[in-house]
Write a protein that holds these residues in place. Sequence first.
Motif, mmCIF file in Angstrom:
data_model
loop_
_atom_site.group_PDB
_atom_site.id
_atom_site.type_symbol
_atom_site.label_atom_id
_atom_site.label_comp_id
_atom_site.label_asym_id
_atom_site.label_seq_id
_atom_site.Cartn_x
_atom_site.Cartn_y
_atom_site.Cartn_z
ATOM 1 N N ASP A 1 -1.915 5.179 -3.216
ATOM 2 C CA ASP A 1 -3.165 4.445 -2.992
ATOM 3 C C ASP A 1 -4.037 5.172 -1.971
ATOM 4 O O ASP A 1 -5.249 5.230 -2.113
ATOM 5 C CB ASP A 1 -2.873 3.024 -2.497
ATOM 6 C CG ASP A 1 -2.072 2.222 -3.501
ATOM 7 O OD1 ASP A 1 -2.478 2.186 -4.679
ATOM 8 O OD2 ASP A 1 -1.035 1.657 -3.125
ATOM 9 N N THR A 2 -3.373 5.708 -0.916
ATOM 10 C CA THR A 2 -4.066 6.433 0.150
ATOM 11 C C THR A 2 -3.353 7.760 0.383
ATOM 12 O O THR A 2 -2.126 7.799 0.434
ATOM 13 C CB THR A 2 -4.070 5.621 1.458
ATOM 14 O OG1 THR A 2 -4.783 4.396 1.243
ATOM 15 C CG2 THR A 2 -4.737 6.393 2.591
ATOM 16 N N ARG B 1 -11.625 10.604 8.197
ATOM 17 C CA ARG B 1 -11.765 10.348 6.765
ATOM 18 C C ARG B 1 -12.259 11.625 6.086
ATOM 19 O O ARG B 1 -13.018 12.397 6.665
ATOM 20 C CB ARG B 1 -12.786 9.242 6.504
ATOM 21 C CG ARG B 1 -12.398 7.863 6.984
ATOM 22 C CD ARG B 1 -13.519 6.897 6.645
ATOM 23 N NE ARG B 1 -13.347 5.588 7.251
ATOM 24 C CZ ARG B 1 -12.727 4.573 6.664
ATOM 25 N NH1 ARG B 1 -12.208 4.730 5.451
ATOM 26 N NH2 ARG B 1 -12.617 3.407 7.263
ATOM 27 N N ASP C 1 -10.126 6.262 0.578
ATOM 28 C CA ASP C 1 -8.661 6.365 0.534
ATOM 29 C C ASP C 1 -8.145 7.787 0.728
ATOM 30 O O ASP C 1 -7.060 8.138 0.239
ATOM 31 C CB ASP C 1 -8.113 5.817 -0.803
ATOM 32 C CG ASP C 1 -8.610 4.426 -1.114
ATOM 33 O OD1 ASP C 1 -8.683 3.617 -0.161
ATOM 34 O OD2 ASP C 1 -8.944 4.147 -2.277
ATOM 35 N N ARG D 1 -5.511 9.373 -8.231
ATOM 36 C CA ARG D 1 -4.572 8.983 -7.173
ATOM 37 C C ARG D 1 -3.143 9.466 -7.473
ATOM 38 O O ARG D 1 -2.174 8.717 -7.371
ATOM 39 C CB ARG D 1 -4.558 7.454 -6.975
ATOM 40 C CG ARG D 1 -5.902 6.830 -6.606
ATOM 41 C CD ARG D 1 -6.437 7.361 -5.293
ATOM 42 N NE ARG D 1 -7.526 6.566 -4.759
ATOM 43 C CZ ARG D 1 -8.822 6.746 -5.052
ATOM 44 N NH1 ARG D 1 -9.169 7.715 -5.892
ATOM 45 N NH2 ARG D 1 -9.755 5.981 -4.525
ATOM 46 N N GLU E 1 0.847 -1.187 0.000
ATOM 47 C CA GLU E 1 0.000 0.000 0.000
ATOM 48 C C GLU E 1 0.891 1.249 0.000
ATOM 49 O O GLU E 1 1.830 1.362 0.787
ATOM 50 C CB GLU E 1 -0.877 0.007 1.245
ATOM 51 C CG GLU E 1 -1.814 1.178 1.358
ATOM 52 C CD GLU E 1 -3.090 1.025 0.577
ATOM 53 O OE1 GLU E 1 -3.902 1.956 0.580
ATOM 54 O OE2 GLU E 1 -3.270 -0.059 -0.037
#
Length: 485
Positions: free
Chosen positions: A102-103, A291, A301, A85, A2
Motif C-alpha cells: 500500500d505504501t 514524500r 503512498d 503498487r 496497511e
Amino acid sequence: MEKILIVGGGYAGFYTAWGLEKKLRRGEADVTLVDPHGYMTYQPFLPEVTAGSIEARHVMVSLRRHLRRTTVIAGHTTKIDHAHRTATVHTNDGALREIAYDTIVVTAGAVTRTFPVPGIEQEAIGLKHVEEAVAIRDALLTAFDRAALLPPGIERRRLLTVTVVGGGFTGVEVFGELLSLATALLRSYPELGRDDLAFHLVDSNKRILPEVTDEPGRWVVRHLQERGGRIHLGTQVVSAADGRIMLSTGESYGNGLLIWAAGNGSNPVVAKNTDLPVDERGLIRARADLRVGTDEAPVPDAWAAGDNAAVPDLASPVPGARTVPNAQHAVRQGKLLAKNLVADLRGRKVKPYLHHSLGVVATLGIGRGIFQYKRLVIKGFPAWIMHRGYHVLAVPTWERKVRVLLVWLSAVLFGRDIIPLSTVQAPRAAFLAGGDPFAGSGSGSGTGPTTAKAAPAPAAAATAALADAEAPAARPELSVVRDAG
C-alpha cells in the motif's frame, strides 16, 4: 492492515523499520523490508576494519535480531511499479517474487561510482561493504608476507604499492588508516624497509575533503605527505590494466592494491527500474517531508530517504540545495520517516526534515584525525578521540557499542591483529589438497592412507579451487559492488 514495503536495509531503511516497530500499534500496519544482506553496515567504521582496528562483524547490525516485528526478505528489488503498487524481488535463492504494498519507502542507498577505465573491473575494490573492507585488509597483509620473501627490487615495491582513488572522506580515511597499518607492520617485517612502501591518493579535483574548508584540507595533504603518502590532485587514473597504474599526468607505476572510493553512483533500481520520478542524477525526487515528488506534484503512498533520494536541505543558505549523502542525514531521515509514516497513517500532520550539521570529523590513522565545526578546527590526537567518541555513540544498539569499545581496548593493550584470512575465500582448497596434517597417519575415520592416495592430483585441485575463488565472477569485492542496493 496497511502494507508498508521498505526497499533497502541501510541506515535510512533500518532506522525507518526500527522506528516503526517502536511507534506502530499491533495490528496497525504490516512492515516488510527487502535487502540482499541480513544486516545493516555502519559504513563510517569500514576504514578502521581495513586497518584491523575494528572486527568486521562489529560494524554490522543484524536486521532479524533487532527487527522482530518486521518481515525481512533477503533479496534484490529489481523493479518498482508504483502505479500497480507492486515490487519485483529477486530473492537470494534465485526466485522472482512480486510483493504487493500500500505504501512504499525507497531507501535502497547508492552504489560505488565507476568510470570506463581499463582494468578497473579486474583490479579495483570498492569500500561500501564490509566484505570489501575485509578483502582490502587481507590483500595488504598477504602482500607483506609475499614481499618479505623477495629481494629488494621492482616486484617487492609493486606488491607494497597501494593506490586509493577518491579524495572524499572514505578515500582519505582508508588511505590514512592503511598507511598507519603498513607503517606499523614494518616492525614485524625486518626484511622490509620504509622505502619499500608506496601509497598514492588520486583525485580529479584540486583539493581533498570538500566538506572542510581550504586550510584544513591543505593541512591534511601536508600531514599525509609527511607520513610518506603521495597525493595526486587534479589527476585521473586512465588505466589500471595488468597491475599497472597510468595517470593523466603521464606518470606510470606498478601497483599491488587498488581501492576505488570515487563517490556515489545512482542505484540501478531507482535510476532505471521504477516509475517514481527521478532527477538528472538518477535520484528519487523527494520533498522536505520525505514524500516522493514535489510540492506541486506529490506522489501518493511513496516516501524516500538516504543516499538514493534528492531531499531539500532546509538548513543550507543555497537555494535548491540537497542534503549530501552521508550517515548524519541518512540516520536522521530514517528516524523522521518513521514518525511521518505513523503520523500520516493516523491522519496527523507530517514534519519537514531539517538538520544543522554537527561538524565533520575524519580519522587519518591511529592517533591522527581532523575535526571541523564552522570555524573551529581540531587536528591530531584530540580529533581522533572525537572521531571515535562520536561514532561509538552513533553506531546503533548498545551491543555493538560495547563490542567496538572492547576491541579498541584490547588493541591498546595488545596491538592490532595482523593475521590475514585471505584463504577463507577458498575454504575447500586445503580439503582438496589433502591439507589435513593427520592425513595418511592411519588414525581417524576416512583419512587413512587409502583415502589420501585415492585423491587425484591434490595440488592441482587446490590450485583450481584457488583460481575459482579468485575469478572475477566470484571475487567478493566485485560481487558486492554489483549487488549494492
